[in-house]
Enzyme design. Structure first.
Site, short mmCIF file in Angstrom:
data_model
loop_
_atom_site.label_atom_id
_atom_site.label_comp_id
_atom_site.label_asym_id
_atom_site.label_seq_id
_atom_site.Cartn_x
_atom_site.Cartn_y
_atom_site.Cartn_z
N GLY A 249 0.75 -1.22 0.03
CA GLY A 249 -0.03 -0.08 -0.02
C GLY A 249 0.90 1.22 0.09
CE LYS A 250 4.60 1.56 4.58
NZ LYS A 250 5.77 1.25 5.53
N GLY A 251 3.21 1.92 -2.59
CA GLY A 251 3.88 2.00 -3.78
C GLY A 251 5.18 1.41 -4.02
N GLY A 253 5.92 -1.93 -4.73
CA GLY A 253 5.80 -2.88 -5.89
C GLY A 253 6.18 -2.09 -7.19
N GLY A 254 5.46 -0.79 -7.23
CA GLY A 254 5.61 0.00 -8.65
C GLY A 254 7.18 0.53 -8.62
CD GLU A 276 7.34 -18.38 -14.67
OE1 GLU A 276 7.16 -19.49 -14.55
OE2 GLU A 276 8.35 -17.98 -13.84
#
Length: 451
Positions: A249-251, A253-254, A276
């Site tokens: 929820g903090k960004g 991953g992006g 994949e």
């Protein structure tokens, strides 16, 4: 309460995961004195461990805890229950043993033993595995990404501890081959040197003749082929991708994806960057990151300029022919898109999706060719749908049925694209505005405004 309910526990609720922080910051870390806050959370999936129904049978008030050091991921498994069901001749699977099958052999089941191991591992100060790959900041918090391979013994040990998060948080996630030396692992640490996430990446090697190298003739002998010079290139395939729940929820991953992609893209030996079997959530993240990156590269402005001069049926740049009704785009666009796909190192399907979303963004731009652009966008998208689903569509019957199904699919995709584009539409529109800076001498481009 019947006996089935009384002695049945939901595995997703029974299993809790605790990340126990280590004391101190900086180069060295010591075992926690209990003053730092632990992160406690539940898994999303347990069916790989406890079966499709995700239940644990034969216990009352059953609680299973997987505790891990937040920096080293050293695991400890403990269990509590108030009563155990026992029948002569009937036995139940041991839930602790089932979990231990997915954890490394070093996993402790006694807390004193685990604490002793923590002291030993952190005694000389904590040091992240691998080498620093890059950094990023989110809300003034700095994160560092380290890269390593499974050839390094310490990295392999850490990976064996981390991999439990794959079946617990990735649907249909599975363990990788730890003996394959082509695997890379990227680990994200926060300022306290706690692990907040990780990704595994596989390197596919293949050979493509470089632009400077002459290709061997079709009738070349084996000896001639063996002497033919080639430039080694590779495909980077992002496989497992996990941001731990306390840090979601903090960004992050992006940010991690953007760092990986930008570094892979800058590597001249990388030919293509793929993912994949991405989940729907990761597909959304990837789409938005790729759209922002393409906007930064000015690709939306290139698409917009081409739409002003070349129709979907164009056979060459500047060809404005219209009137064809078949779902097909001109040869020029096929070549132009492939050249840009290779330039941006995106996989076929991913580049097509990003291009289609950029097309839809172009439709929001006022221009003399806006009406034709809307039709061209539909043609491009329907063409890809038709090619990918040709056999299914041909089974529908006649042309009317095929066109109806294509229109239905197009409308569904347009709605989904709008959902994906919503958070990043501003970036794409900024990319469209770049045409004014790039084509300062083009009067028509100057008159175009983003609505």
């Amino acid at each position: 309460m019947d006996i089935a309910t009384e002695w049945t526990t939901n595995a997703n609720e029974a299993l809790t995961i605790t990340l126990e922080p280590s004391k101190g910051k900086g180069k060295g870390k010591e075992v926690s004195n209990g003053s730092e806050k632990s992160h406690v959370f539940n898994p999303i999936f347990t069916y790989p461990i406890y079966g499709d129904v995700e239940t644990i049978l034969g216990y009352k008030n059953f609680e299973l805890n997987l505790k891990m050091d937040a920096s080293t991921m050293l695991p400890l498994v403990t269990v509590k229950f108030s009563d155990k069901l026992e029948f002569d001749g009937i036995s139940f699977d041991d839930p602790v043993e089932r979990l231990l099958e997915f954890l490394p052999e070093e996993t402790a089941t006694d807390e004193a033993e685990w604490e002793e191991k923590r002291v030993k591992e952190l005694g000389d100060g904590f040091k992240p595995v691998g080498k620093e790959f890059g950094t990023f900041s989110v809300n003034s918090e700095k994160y560092t990404v380290h890269r390593s391979t499974l050839l390094d013994p310490e990295t392999l040990k850490l990976h064996l501890r981390l991999q439990i998060f794959v079946p617990l948080f990735i649907e249909a996630g599975s363990y990788i081959d730890n003996e394959d030396d082509r695997w890379e692992i990227y680990i994200v640490y926060n300022a306290e040197k706690e692990i907040v996430g990780f990704s595994t990446v596989y390197c596919y090697w293949f050979y493509e003749p470089s632009a400077k190298e002459s290709k061997a003739p079709k009738d070349a002998s084996l000896e001639q082929l063996q002497k033919q010079p080639f430039s080694p290139t590779l495909r980077k395939r992002i496989s497992q991708y996990v941001i731990l729940p306390p840090f979601q929820g903090k960004g992050l991953g992006g940010q991690l994806y953007t760092l990986l992609f930008s570094r892979f893209y800058a590597d001249p030996n990388v030919y293509e960057i793929t993912v994949e079997d991405p989940s729907e959530a990761f597909d959304d993240l990837r789409d938005r990151c790729d759209l922002k990156w393409l906007a930064d590269q000015g690709f939306p402005s290139e698409v917009f300029r081409m739409l002003q001069t070349t129709s979907a049926h164009g056979e060459k740049a500047g060809d404005n022919r219209t009137g064809r009704t078949k779902v097909v785009a001109g040869a020029f666009w096929t070549k132009w898109l492939e050249e840009h796909r290779l330039k941006y190192k995106l996989a076929h399907r991913q580049f097509a999706r990003c291009f289609e979303m950029i097309l839809l963004a172009c439709l929001e731009v006022s221009s003399p060719t806006k009406k034709r652009n809307i039709k061209d966008a539909r043609l491009f998208i329907k063409k890809r749908v038709y090619v990918r689903n040709r056999e299914f569509l041909e089974e529908l019957g006649g042309k009317i049925e095929v066109m109806s199904k294509l229109q239905e699919t197009y409308e569904s995709m347009e709605e989904d694209y709008a959902r994906i584009m919503k958070p990043v539409l501003g970036y794409v529109k900024d990319g469209l505005k770049k045409r004014d800076r790039n084509d300062a001498g083009n009067e028509e481009a100057k008159r175009v405004k983003v609505e």
